[in-house]
Design an enzyme around this catalytic site. Structure first.
Site, PDB file in Angstrom:
ATOM      1  N   CYS A 100       0.245   6.123   1.530  1.00 37.97           N
ATOM      2  CA  CYS A 100       0.731   5.436   2.727  1.00 37.97           C
ATOM      3  C   CYS A 100      -0.255   4.331   3.121  1.00 37.97           C
ATOM      4  CB  CYS A 100       0.864   6.446   3.872  1.00 37.97           C
ATOM      5  SG  CYS A 100       1.159   5.707   5.474  1.00 37.97           S
ATOM      6  N   SER A 101       0.266   3.135   3.355  1.00 33.25           N
ATOM      7  CA  SER A 101      -0.605   2.003   3.681  1.00 33.25           C
ATOM      8  C   SER A 101      -1.365   2.206   4.994  1.00 33.25           C
ATOM      9  CB  SER A 101       0.194   0.699   3.722  1.00 33.25           C
ATOM     10  OG  SER A 101       1.189   0.763   4.729  1.00 33.25           O
TER      11      SER A 101
END
Length: 131
Positions: A100-101
């Site tokens: 997940c960024s």
């Protein structure tokens, strides 16, 4: 017209966050629960969450998605969700893949002490050699 709307929207959003901070709702620690069946940690109302996938025979937690609805943005929920996931990983001796960024680009930069749990290829080699 769009820029005026965006500025007005931005001002309203800032006012909403400020109002929440003034009433104390922004400083209260949210209740985060582990929903093992859905592979995620979530707020008790199920609206905000961080999803994960287990890999490497259950030894690695891949954090794949963080979601906070716009109505709850700016309250620090994403960070609280990450802390719950990282604490869980630490308690169970898991390493973490920050797919997940938000986790990789924001949370870990703001909270470098959790970097120790980030999965590396060396971890995979050690897992394979111990089997």
């Amino acid at each position: 017209i769009n820029s005026r709307f965006e500025m007005k929207e931005s001002g309203l959003r800032l006012r909403e966050i400020t109002d929440k901070m003034a009433t104390g709702t922004a400083t209260e620690k949210p209740k985060i629960v582990w929903n093992e069946g859905r592979h995620r940690f979530e707020t008790d109302d199920h609206e905000a969450f961080i999803e994960y996938k287990m890999k490497n025979d259950g030894k690695v937690m891949d954090l794949v998605r963080t979601f906070v609805p716009p109505s709850k943005a700016g309250l620090g929920l994403a960070s609280h969700l990450c802390v719950a996931a990282f604490e869980h990983a630490s308690e169970h001796s898991f390493s973490i893949i920050p797919t997940c960024s938000y986790v990789s680009e924001t949370f870990l930069h703001r909270n470098p002490t959790w970097q120790r749990l980030v999965h590396s290829e060396d971890d995979s080699k050690n897992l394979k050699s111990s089997i």
